[in-house]
Design an enzyme around this catalytic site. Structure first.
Site, mmCIF file in Angstrom:
data_model
loop_
_atom_site.group_PDB
_atom_site.id
_atom_site.type_symbol
_atom_site.label_atom_id
_atom_site.label_comp_id
_atom_site.label_asym_id
_atom_site.label_seq_id
_atom_site.Cartn_x
_atom_site.Cartn_y
_atom_site.Cartn_z
ATOM 1 N N LYS A 56 0.888 -1.121 0.088
ATOM 2 C CA LYS A 56 -0.124 0.103 0.119
ATOM 3 C C LYS A 56 0.943 1.077 -0.108
ATOM 4 C CE LYS A 56 -3.745 2.168 2.601
ATOM 5 N NZ LYS A 56 -4.656 2.326 3.720
ATOM 6 N N ASP A 76 -14.457 2.051 9.534
ATOM 7 C CA ASP A 76 -14.667 2.041 7.927
ATOM 8 C C ASP A 76 -14.706 0.463 7.428
ATOM 9 O OD1 ASP A 76 -15.087 3.209 5.715
ATOM 10 O OD2 ASP A 76 -12.895 3.205 5.258
#
Length: 282
Positions: free
Chosen positions: A6, A101
């Site tokens: 990432k 989230d």
């Protein structure tokens, strides 16, 4: 070994804060249904976070982009795996972790389609005794609990609501942000609950499925996504129902209209203030 990287090169203070929060939280967690952190580095204004490689990508892709629909047995396993991850975060680790989230694109799948919940950039750690309650609007539209949107206070119940929406997406094959008959997903499924719940099932499941399990997942999804946060179950309660170890809840035939108490601003001693109820309507 293969890893997933990432990369974030935005360089903003907020970006750095989110990346550090993600590394700080996930490096301390160990659970079979959470993405495993391999390592990270920060160099030249860029963050690189290395995770275990998950060849089957996100649940979002398999539900809405892949031409081959997920079999019910796989969807059922995914639902139980995600519930297990949330139970660990809320109750079983040394602190309570608010993910903040939970959504399909953050639910990853390994080569055997086992769930790996990831992306802890918005996560918060709280003491169990104090409970989880924090302010500041974050997350993804379509998965946000109504009290969080209107009042801006997040809690464990906010995560529970998000999981409820995911459960409904898994069972119906519809996106949380899609409008059906001018209704959101939760209300649309709730209307079917009051009449014929099987009509809300993903039509691609009709080839092979266990109707009892599909209906149970939708009912638990509605229970999780109840407009009144005080009537949502704990994750442990919901797992018992999903495993048919407890009776299913008796929900209203139509979706209740939520009422919230807005916390008053801080006041000086002797000043009067009013607690206001907020009616969302529909």
């Amino acid at each position: 070994m293969e890893v997933a990287v990432k990369k974030d090169s935005r360089g903003s203070t907020q970006c750095k804060k989110e990346c550090m929060a993600e590394v700080t939280v996930i490096s301390r967690l160990r659970h079979q249904n959470l993405v495993q952190l391999i390592g990270w580095c920060h160099d030249g204004g860029e963050f690189h976070i290395l995770y275990e490689y998950l060849p089957n990508g996100s649940l979002d892709y398999h539900l809405f982009c892949n031409k081959t629909p997920l079999a019910w047995t796989v969807r059922h396993k995914i639902s139980l795996g995600l519930a297990s991850a949330l139970l660990y975060l809320h109750e079983e680790w040394e602190q309570c972790v608010l993910h903040w989230d939970i959504k399909l694109s953050n639910i990853m799948l390994d080569s055997s389609f086992n769930v790996k919940l990831g992306d802890f950039g918005l996560a918060r750690l709280m003491d169990h005794e104090l409970g989880v309650q924090t302010t500041g609007l974050a997350g993804t539209l379509g998965y946000l609990a109504p009290e969080y949107v209107y009042i801006g206070i997040a809690s464990k119940e906010s995560d529970v609501y998000s999981f409820g929406v995911v459960a409904l997406e898994i069972a119906t094959g519809k996106k949380s942000v899609d409008l059906m008959e001018d209704k959101g997903l939760v209300e649309w499924v709730w209307n079917h609950y009051g009449r014929e719940l099987q009509k809300a099932m993903d039509v691609r499941l009709w080839i092979e499925f266990v109707e009892k399990q599909v209906k149970c997942l939708m009912i638990v999804g509605l229970w999780y996504a109840h407009p009144d946060q005080n009537l949502r179950p704990s994750v442990r309660q919901a797992i018992q129902v999903l495993n048919f170890e407890a009776t299913m809840p008796n929900l209203p035939s139509s979706m209740p209209i939520p009422l919230f108490h807005v916390p008053a601003p801080s006041v000086r001693s002797g000043e009067a203030f009013i607690i206001t109820s907020v009616d969302m309507g529909r």
